[in-house]
Write a protein that holds these residues in place. Sequence first.
Motif, PDB file in Angstrom:
ATOM      1  N   ASP A  15       0.868  -1.169   0.000  1.00 50.31           N
ATOM      2  CA  ASP A  15       0.000   0.000   0.000  1.00 50.31           C
ATOM      3  C   ASP A  15       0.904   1.218   0.000  1.00 50.31           C
ATOM      4  OD1 ASP A  15      -1.713   2.073   0.428  1.00 50.31           O
ATOM      5  OD2 ASP A  15      -2.640   1.249   2.218  1.00 50.31           O
ATOM      6  N   GLY A  16       1.033   1.864  -1.134  1.00 48.69           N
ATOM      7  CA  GLY A  16       1.959   2.968  -1.255  1.00 48.69           C
ATOM      8  C   GLY A  16       1.304   4.329  -1.315  1.00 48.69           C
ATOM      9  N   ARG A  17       0.098   4.441  -0.792  1.00 48.45           N
ATOM     10  CA  ARG A  17      -0.598   5.730  -0.877  1.00 48.45           C
ATOM     11  C   ARG A  17       0.133   6.848  -0.174  1.00 48.45           C
ATOM     12  NH1 ARG A  17      -6.334   3.548   0.934  1.00 48.45           N
ATOM     13  NH2 ARG A  17      -4.921   2.171   2.027  1.00 48.45           N
ATOM     14  N   ASP A  18       0.911   6.525   0.870  1.00 51.06           N
ATOM     15  CA  ASP A  18       1.640   7.583   1.564  1.00 51.06           C
ATOM     16  C   ASP A  18       3.146   7.450   1.377  1.00 51.06           C
ATOM     17  OD1 ASP A  18       1.994   5.341   3.118  1.00 51.06           O
ATOM     18  OD2 ASP A  18       1.643   6.347   5.019  1.00 51.06           O
ATOM     19  N   ALA A  40       9.226   9.414  -7.352  1.00 54.43           N
ATOM     20  CA  ALA A  40       9.238  10.081  -6.048  1.00 54.43           C
ATOM     21  C   ALA A  40       8.149  11.132  -6.043  1.00 54.43           C
ATOM     22  CB  ALA A  40      10.598  10.718  -5.774  1.00 54.43           C
ATOM     23  N   ASN A  41       7.471  11.263  -4.912  1.00 55.50           N
ATOM     24  CA  ASN A  41       6.421  12.249  -4.749  1.00 55.50           C
ATOM     25  C   ASN A  41       6.531  12.782  -3.326  1.00 55.50           C
ATOM     26  OD1 ASN A  41       4.154  13.814  -5.032  1.00 55.50           O
ATOM     27  ND2 ASN A  41       2.711  12.135  -4.758  1.00 55.50           N
TER      28      ASN A  41
END
Length: 65
Positions: A15-18, A40-41
């Motif tokens: 789960d990479g939402r954050d 990257a974000n």
Amino acid sequence: MNAPSPDNVTMTAVDGRDALAFAIIRPGTTSDGVTIEAAANGISKETAAYVLRHVADQGDAEAQQ
């Protein structure tokens, strides 16, 4: 590096939402037999590159033991 055989390939869900950044390495068609996807974000590209180099350095150190 040899590409994984069907017997040793695994599936992972993250789960990479954050997540600030990610790198996915999977079997592919490059000369090393892999495909790399990264982004990257929320952090600079320079910081993301630094983190990836740090991870690579740790892997190199472990491989030399």
